[in-house]
Structure formats: C-alpha cells, structure tokens
Design a protein around this motif. Structure first.
Motif, PDB file in Angstrom:
ATOM      1  N   ASP B 391       0.534  -1.180   0.321  1.00  0.00           N
ATOM      2  CA  ASP B 391       0.160  -0.251  -0.339  1.00  0.00           C
ATOM      3  C   ASP B 391       0.701   1.102  -0.175  1.00  0.00           C
ATOM      4  N   ARG B 392       1.482   1.393   1.214  1.00  0.00           N
ATOM      5  CA  ARG B 392       2.130   3.203   1.178  1.00  0.00           C
ATOM      6  C   ARG B 392       3.047   3.251   0.594  1.00  0.00           C
ATOM      7  N   LEU B 393       4.710   2.508   0.615  1.00  0.00           N
ATOM      8  CA  LEU B 393       4.945   2.532  -0.005  1.00  0.00           C
ATOM      9  C   LEU B 393       4.938   2.929  -1.411  1.00  0.00           C
ATOM     10  N   ALA B 394       4.271   2.636  -2.185  1.00  0.00           N
ATOM     11  CA  ALA B 394       4.491   2.775  -3.973  1.00  0.00           C
ATOM     12  C   ALA B 394       3.532   4.099  -3.833  1.00  0.00           C
ATOM     13  N   ALA B 395       3.102   4.389  -3.074  1.00  0.00           N
ATOM     14  CA  ALA B 395       2.169   5.522  -3.486  1.00  0.00           C
ATOM     15  C   ALA B 395       2.904   7.382  -2.626  1.00  0.00           C
ATOM     16  N   LYS B 396       3.097   6.221  -2.034  1.00  0.00           N
ATOM     17  CA  LYS B 396       4.662   7.437  -1.261  1.00  0.00           C
ATOM     18  C   LYS B 396       5.541   8.291  -2.719  1.00  0.00           C
ATOM     19  N   VAL B 397       5.981   6.351  -3.016  1.00  0.00           N
ATOM     20  CA  VAL B 397       6.841   6.538  -4.546  1.00  0.00           C
ATOM     21  C   VAL B 397       6.356   7.440  -5.743  1.00  0.00           C
ATOM     22  N   ASP B 398       5.441   7.315  -5.557  1.00  0.00           N
ATOM     23  CA  ASP B 398       4.352   8.540  -6.926  1.00  0.00           C
ATOM     24  C   ASP B 398       4.233   9.527  -6.105  1.00  0.00           C
ATOM     25  N   GLU B 399       3.227   9.889  -5.283  1.00  0.00           N
ATOM     26  CA  GLU B 399       3.948  10.767  -4.816  1.00  0.00           C
ATOM     27  C   GLU B 399       4.972  11.563  -4.360  1.00  0.00           C
ATOM     28  N   PHE B 400       6.388  11.189  -4.428  1.00  0.00           N
ATOM     29  CA  PHE B 400       7.589  11.957  -5.157  1.00  0.00           C
ATOM     30  C   PHE B 400       7.957  12.312  -5.948  1.00  0.00           C
ATOM     31  N   ASP B 401       7.637  11.007  -6.906  1.00  0.00           N
ATOM     32  CA  ASP B 401       7.324  11.914  -8.187  1.00  0.00           C
ATOM     33  C   ASP B 401       6.350  12.228  -8.990  1.00  0.00           C
ATOM     34  N   ARG B 402       5.549  12.615  -8.749  1.00  0.00           N
ATOM     35  CA  ARG B 402       4.618  13.589  -9.017  1.00  0.00           C
ATOM     36  C   ARG B 402       4.928  15.426  -8.901  1.00  0.00           C
ATOM     37  N   LEU B 403       5.669  14.984  -7.299  1.00  0.00           N
ATOM     38  CA  LEU B 403       5.923  16.429  -7.091  1.00  0.00           C
ATOM     39  C   LEU B 403       7.176  17.462  -7.806  1.00  0.00           C
ATOM     40  N   LEU B 404       7.834  15.619  -7.922  1.00  0.00           N
ATOM     41  CA  LEU B 404       8.502  16.784  -7.960  1.00  0.00           C
ATOM     42  C   LEU B 404       9.481  16.651 -10.022  1.00  0.00           C
ATOM     43  N   THR B 405       9.233  15.419  -9.895  1.00  0.00           N
ATOM     44  CA  THR B 405       9.912  15.589 -11.893  1.00  0.00           C
ATOM     45  C   THR B 405       9.449  16.013 -12.102  1.00  0.00           C
ATOM     46  N   GLU B 406       8.695  16.485 -12.595  1.00  0.00           N
ATOM     47  CA  GLU B 406       8.552  17.917 -13.550  1.00  0.00           C
ATOM     48  C   GLU B 406       8.657  19.609 -12.951  1.00  0.00           C
ATOM     49  N   ASN B 407       9.001  19.388 -11.717  1.00  0.00           N
ATOM     50  CA  ASN B 407       8.660  20.547 -11.009  1.00  0.00           C
ATOM     51  C   ASN B 407      10.031  21.247 -11.549  1.00  0.00           C
ATOM     52  N   GLU B 408       9.689  22.631 -12.095  1.00  0.00           N
ATOM     53  CA  GLU B 408      10.799  23.703 -13.217  1.00  0.00           C
ATOM     54  C   GLU B 408      11.489  23.671 -11.522  1.00  0.00           C
TER      55      GLU B 408
END
Ligand code: SF4
Lengths: 216, 581
Positions: B391-408
């Motif tokens: 449950d938890r970690l997969a969602a958290k990794v996605d959250e990091f991805d969403r917040l950071l990967t395309e951050n300008e």
C-alpha cells in the motif's frame, strides 16, 4: 509559561492584577528565555547525527522544545551537540568551533563515541570522548541514542539551565579566570598535541622518564 | 566499452611467461604479477580482455613472509566474475609499485589510501599524498608492526577481559594517559609544524595565476567543510574559483577516519558484524550482507531458503529508505530546506520500525550471521511489511514523482549539469546509481547475482544523460524496482530455519581469501577478507562505494558553478562513515 511557574513566591499579587503583572527574579525569566530557545549548531559527526536529524523530524519533533532552529554558524548557536565519533583530525575543528560560539554555550555529548570513545575507542585516530577537550554538560548514552533518549538529554539540559544563576555561571565570572571558556586548539603533529599538556608531554616523552615507567 | 573476446579460461601465465604466475597458496585465487610488468598486464586485461572496471585496490601486509602485497580486483561491466591479480614487493623501505592510474584512473584515491596506511609508494601517481591521516602523521598505521596508542593485544578477546576479567582503563595503561604516543625525546616546544595543508595547497597552486584576454585575474581558494551544512557530515573540499566557476577541486577526507579495518583485524570474525553497521549507517542491513557473504564464501556454508528471502526483504527495504532520504537531502542541497526531507523521514521511520522489530535496534541492526540471520521475524512483522510494500510505499514513491519530477526548479537545477560520460564513469570506477545514470547497465544483482537475486524479475534501471537529473530518475525508478522485488520475495517467503547449524560466537574460518560484494544503495560494497585459520581475520578491507565514487568528483565539478558543487556532491550520495571508515 503559566503564572505559577513564573511568579516567585513571597509576593502577594491582588487577584485582579494577576492577568497583567508577574513578580519574578531576573534569573528566572532569563533562564526561561534561554531554555526555551536553545539553538543547536548544525553539525553532524557520524552515525549519531542521523538520529539527531530524526529527532528533528516529524515523529519526535524537537521544535516542541524550541530547539528546531539549527544554525550552520557557530556564532549563532547556543549548543554544540557532539553527535558522533571525535577523531584526532577533526578535534581541532571542533574546539575552534566551540571557541567561536558566544556564551552562554553548552556541550552535549551524544552517544558512546562522543562520551568516551565508544566502539572505536582503540582506533588510533579517535579521541576518547570530547570531554578530553571541552566541558560537557550532558552525556547521552547509546550507540546511537534513540531520538527519545536525545530528547530526554535535552530535557536534562533544560533542567540544568533552570538551575543556573547569572551571578555564578562561569562565563560571567570575572574573578575565576582559570576556568576560561576558551580552549586552546590542539595541534596535529606526529600525533595529536594537546597544548594544555605541553610540559607534561615533554616530561613523559623524555628518555629517562620512559624507562622508569616501563620498570614500574 | 570493450567486449570480451576470449572465454573465461584465461591463462595469464602463458600469455606473460615468467612475469605472471598463478597464485598457488591454499585458498587463494588469481595471479601474481611481477611489478615491472604490472602496467602491461593491466593494459592487456582492460583492452583485450574487457576488464574495464577496476573494482578495488588494496594492500596486505604479510609480515611473517616479509612481503607487502597490493591486490587488484577487476570486473567486466558486461557482467560475470572478476579477475584478481597481485603484486608483491619486499617489505623494505621504500616499497615501490607502479601506479595503475594511467590505465584505471579510478585507482587514484585508493592508491593514496594504500600509501597512507601501508606506506607503499606508487611510482607515477599524479598526487601521492596522505589521505585519511594527515601529513606529518608518524608511521603507516595499517602495517602489522605498527601499534596504536591503546594497543593491548594482537587479537580479541583480550585476556584481561576474558577469562581474567581484570579490566584496566586504556588510559591507565598508556604512559601518556591518553590515546596518543610520541617518540622518545619528543619535545613539543622544539617541534615545528610543517603545515599539514601545504602539500594540498601546492597541488592546487599551479592553477592560481592565469591570464585571460590580457587581464591577469586572481583565482580564489575556498575551503568548504569540514563543518559545512552541505557536506553531509565532515567532508571537506578545497576549491579554486574563477569568479563562480570551479577551476579545480580536491576532496579532503579522513575527518571521520576511525579505522575500522585495523580494529577489524583484532576482532574475531563475528565481532566485526556490528562494526559493519557503522559504515554506511543508513543501510546497516546491506552492509551486514556483504561481510556475511565474504565470510560465508571462506567457510563454505550455505544459507537456508527462508533466511535468503528475509535478507532480500531487508536489503530492499533499506534501499528504498536510502533513496527516499537521498531525495529529501538532495532537495535540501538545492535549497528546499528540510520540508522534502520531512516527507522522507516520515517513511523512513516506518521502515526503521520494521528493522527495530526484527533486530532490536533502529539503525545498527547487526542482523546477519554467517549462514543465516540472528533471529526470525517476530509475530506481526510480516503484516507490517506487507502493508508498507503493497500500500503505502508505492503511493509515496508516486507522490514524490508527482511533486518533483517535473518541478521547474528541480529540472532547471539538475538537468544537463555535471555530465559524466559512460566511458569516464567506468574508468573512474564509479558504481551504483551514478554509473547507471551514465548509461551503463551494471548492477551486481544482475551482473554477478548473489543470494537469490537470480530468481527475481526486475529491471536494471538506466538513463543515458549522465547528468544529475538522470541520477535522480534512476533512484526514483529503483525504488519502484525494489518494491517489485519485495512483492515477489514476500510472496515466495518459505517457512523453515533461519540459520545453518547452531548460532556460534566463534566460527572456524579456513585459511584463504574471499571477496564478497553486493549492490548496496550507494554502489558496489565489497569486503575483502583474508583468513589464516586463526579466530581473527588477517586482513579485512572494505571497498566503500562512497569513497571510490568521489574519485570523479573533480571531473564532475570543474567548469561548473560553485553552487552546483553542493548539489553534485549530493547526487553522488556519500556517507562519511563509509567514506573515511
Ligand atoms: S556512538 Fe555509535 S552510533 Fe554514535 S557515532 Fe559512535 S559508533 Fe556511531
């Protein structure tokens, strides 16, 4: 701070004034201010530093004690948290940092290494505890101490601050210059040279003396 | 990269008759190369045979044989077993061995370490200075006849502790009453220091005066560290700057040098296990594994199935935790002060709860044993692990991805900076995410699987740019791959014993040498262990990824801006306990 904590006993304050007036001693209010805003230096030495960061993070949250403001500069910090193994190569730097801190300043030895050398005590590059050079206020056992232990140590430090008086603390003590807050910075020679022990070292290293010791 | 042209049946002694002989000591493998032919053999191995990655160089002091040995381990980035070769030199000062830096630049810092600790002079080395101790330190401490100030006995357990039980403080035994020794007749007043930094600064000085466009400009020398908020501990870099541009840079280390290797050679085999925890103190689980692997190779002991699975689970959890913290800390370095790190620490606490449940300690787990594990999973732990993994970690990794990967800001700070070509990355012996970010699909879990990694389905994550952004992407995706491995490991976890035979305090280790290496979160972590049949290792060496990955630091920083240095150091992912050991 509640009124009961702040007010020194012995002075009757009329009930209608209790919301506005408090009678207290200078020491008390001064200590209250200091103990509630101890700013540690942002300075990690080894493994213990990771637990120090963990104690700053959400689960343990040292901000509850006013200790979350880590200062990268010694000039702005009140507390040197020695969080890890003190090596000979590093100790001149640590002592210099301590000297650069303004008073009042405190030293906390976090973990076995900083307290006495810890698992690496026999290592040739390890100083067996920071108290060989700096006056330590609180020792925290553990390898590494858990964040809870660190918080407990910090509360001990607060208790210590509470008991201090501005008239007696050593950094304002004019008469007793011997207990100076300045520590001479050790030198890296063939081995670590503690400048306070120069005469003693010379004597101990003298050939005649060395023989006597081996006979004894 | 060169592709191997021959098969593994390589007979170096036939290729170089007289100069190379097979190492025939019982328990040893590899080749003994004559010092004069070393460079020729090394060039042949790299260019003709495809051993392009020099994994580790280390010294061994064979005091009874009056010999000093330098051991090289080279691997192919295409995978497969490595080759060991050794150079022996008589133990007479000065001990000289040719430097292999011209062939494998990755040997640079490691040869300096051998010079510092063993006193082997590498002729042709570009900058042979002490690295872990300081200039002016007396003696070469890893030599077997060099005794530390608190020396008690050659091997533990010390008799004063067991069986006698009469312990005297080390300070009382030492004539100076402290952890120091001085030669007889030493006079601190007459002693004049030759500045320990002088050699360092002269090695940089050649850059200081420069004329461009007819204007003479001064270059500024800046010291960063050892107390600096960005250096992740007590690391120091000396930088020469032209304005804001880095002209030259030297890493300075040793501020956390506790020499676990010297202590390790007095310890019994098992006593070393908790010391490995304190190398890379974020990942004590994987540290344990590398050491257990080396000793298990020597002992020839097999590990039960259940233990193998639990090992994988712990190591992969540890990797996720490491990469999470890395992400948080790197954002610290970029100026996003502490908030991202708080996100990371939240998850880390949950993983540490599991470590605490199985091992009894959050950080210093000391969980592995030779041939298995210290204890089984306590009740309820597996459920906790499942919760986290599914449950938890997969969602958290996605959250990091969403917040950071395309951050300008993140993209602007990371993209295109500190590029490292795959050729350079291999030449400088880089391993781990930094190497894979440069486009080399080298992961020991795949290249030379240990434990049961050959059973799992996972991708070796690579990127092609070799810049800082690529390193970020590799780590992000690696967390997902770790979760993938974890799901398979949890599904396959069998019942059964967790250790072969009875747990023992004292293990019998047959004479010989072994090199155990694992894919630690930071790169290749290797342990080179030599046993001479006694209860203590004769040699115990740690091939530390944090240390060796720094060899390319100068290469990655020169030409960039000083502000980027902080981030570059962050993307390498160093930890001081492992760097200085
Ligand atoms: S006390 Fe233990 S955890 Fe702390 S620095 Fe020393 S070895 Fe590391």
């Amino acid at each position: 701070m509640s009124n009961e904590e702040l007010n020194s006993p012995g002075y009757e304050i009329p009930p209608e004034l209790q919301g506005q007036v408090a009678v207290t001693t200078f020491d008390r209010i001064y200590n209250w201010g200091r103990r509630s805003s101890v700013w540690p230096m942002m300075f990690g030495l080894a493994c213990c530093a990771i637990e120090m960061i963990a104690a700053q993070a959400s689960r343990y949250d040292m901000a509850r004690f006013g200790m979350e403001v880590m200062r990268p500069s010694p000039r702005q910090s009140d507390l040197l948290l020695v969080s890890g193994t003190v090596t000979k190569k590093m100790v001149p730097v640590i002592v210099r940092l301590y000297n650069q801190m303004p008073e009042p300043k405190y030293v906390v030895a976090m973990g076995a290494c900083a307290s006495g050398g810890g698992p690496f005590k026999e290592g040739y590059n390890v100083v067996a505890g920071i108290d060989k050079f700096l006056p330590v206020d609180v020792y925290i056992p553990g390898c590494p101490p858990t964040p809870q232990a660190l918080v407990a140590g910090m509360i001990k430090l607060q208790e210590k601050i509470d008991k201090q008086s501005i008239k007696q603390v050593r950094w304002y003590d004019r008469k007793n210059k011997a207990d100076s807050v300045y520590v001479p910075v050790p030198v890296l020679g063939p081995d670590l040279i503690d400048l306070r022990r120069v005469d003693e070292l010379k004597e101990l290293a003298a050939p005649k003396q060395a023989e006597e010791i081996s006979e004894a | 990269m060169a592709t191997p042209t021959l098969t593994e049946t390589l007979d170096l002694s036939a290729k170089f008759p007289g100069a190379v002989t097979a190492d025939a000591r019982p328990g040893y493998t590899g080749w003994i190369v004559e010092a004069g032919k070393l460079l020729e053999v090394a060039a042949f191995l790299r260019d003709e045979m495809g051993y392009d990655l020099l994994s580790s160089v280390t010294g061994v002091d064979y005091l009874p044989d009056e010999k000093m040995e330098v051991v090289y381990q080279a691997y192919k980035t295409t995978g497969g077993p490595g080759i060991f070769f050794k150079v022996q030199a008589p133990r007479l000062d000065p001990i000289e061995v040719p430097s292999v830096v011209p062939i494998w630049p990755g040997a640079d810092l490691q040869e300096r370490e051998i010079w510092d600790l063993y006193g082997v002079k590498f002729t042709g080395h570009p900058d042979l200075r002490r690295i872990l101790t300081w200039e002016g330190f007396s003696g070469h401490p890893m030599r077997k006849d060099w005794k530390e100030a608190f020396y008690e006995e050659d091997a533990k357990p010390f008799k004063s502790r067991w069986p006698e039980g009469r312990i005297k403080m080390a300070e009382e035994r030492n004539p100076f009453g402290d952890n120091v020794t001085f030669d007889e007749g030493f006079d601190p007043e007459k002693w004049t220091s030759n500045d320990p930094e002088e050699a360092l600064y002269t090695s940089l000085k050649k850059y200081t005066a420069e004329t461009s466009d007819g204007i003479k400009t001064d270059h500024i020398l800046v010291n960063m560290g050892p107390q600096h908020p960005s250096t992740h501990g007590v690391f120091r870099a000396v930088v020469i700057l032209d304005g804001e541009t880095v002209v030259s840079l030297k890493p300075v280390m040793g501020y956390l040098h506790r020499n676990h290797e010297k202590i390790g050679e007095r310890n019994t085999f098992l006593q070393n296990m908790p010391y490995t925890d304190r190398l890379d103190y974020f990942n004590s689980m994987s540290n344990n594994w590398g050491y257990a692997l080396a000793v298990e190779k020597l002992m020839g002991v097999a590990v039960p199935e259940r233990a193998e699975y639990i090992r994988v689970i712990m190591a992969e959890l540890s990797r996720i935790q490491n990469h999470l913290i890395w992400t948080g800390m790197m954002l610290n370095d970029l100026g996003a002060y502490f908030t991202p790190a708080l996100y990371a620490f939240e998850e880390r606490e949950l993983i540490l709860d599991i470590f605490e449940a199985v091992a009894g300690s959050r950080m210093m787990c000391n969980y592995f044993r030779f041939g298995g594990l210290a204890r089984d999973l306590p009740e309820g732990t597996l459920e906790k692990i499942k919760d986290l993994v599914f449950d938890r970690l997969a969602a958290k990794v996605d959250e990091f991805d969403r917040l950071l990967t395309e951050n300008e800001i993140l993209v602007a700070r990371l993209k295109g900076i500190s590029k490292l070509s795959p050729e350079d990355a291999v030449a400088y012996s880089m391993t781990g995410p930094v190497l894979r970010a440069a486009g080399v699909p080298y992961d020991i879990r795949r290249a030379e699987p240990y434990g049961i990694y050959d059973r799992f389905d996972f991708d070796v994550v690579t990127q092609t740019d070799g810049d800082m952004y690529a390193r970020y992407l590799v780590r992000l995706e690696e967390m997902r791959q770790s979760l993938r491995i974890l799901r398979q490991a949890i599904a396959g976890l069998p019942e059964g014993p967790i250790i072969t035979g009875k747990p023992q305090y004292q293990v019998r280790v047959p004479a010989g040498e072994a090199y155990g290496r694992i894919e630690a979160p930071k790169g290749e972590l290797g342990y080179y262990v030599i046993s001479n049949g006694k209860p203590n290792p004769w040699r115990y060496h740690v091939r530390a990824p944090s240390f060796i990955n720094l060899t390319a630091l100068e290469k990655m920083c020169v030409g960039g801006k000083i502000a980027d240095f902080v981030a570059i150091l962050g993307t390498i992912d160093i930890v001081l306990g492992e760097l200085d050991r």
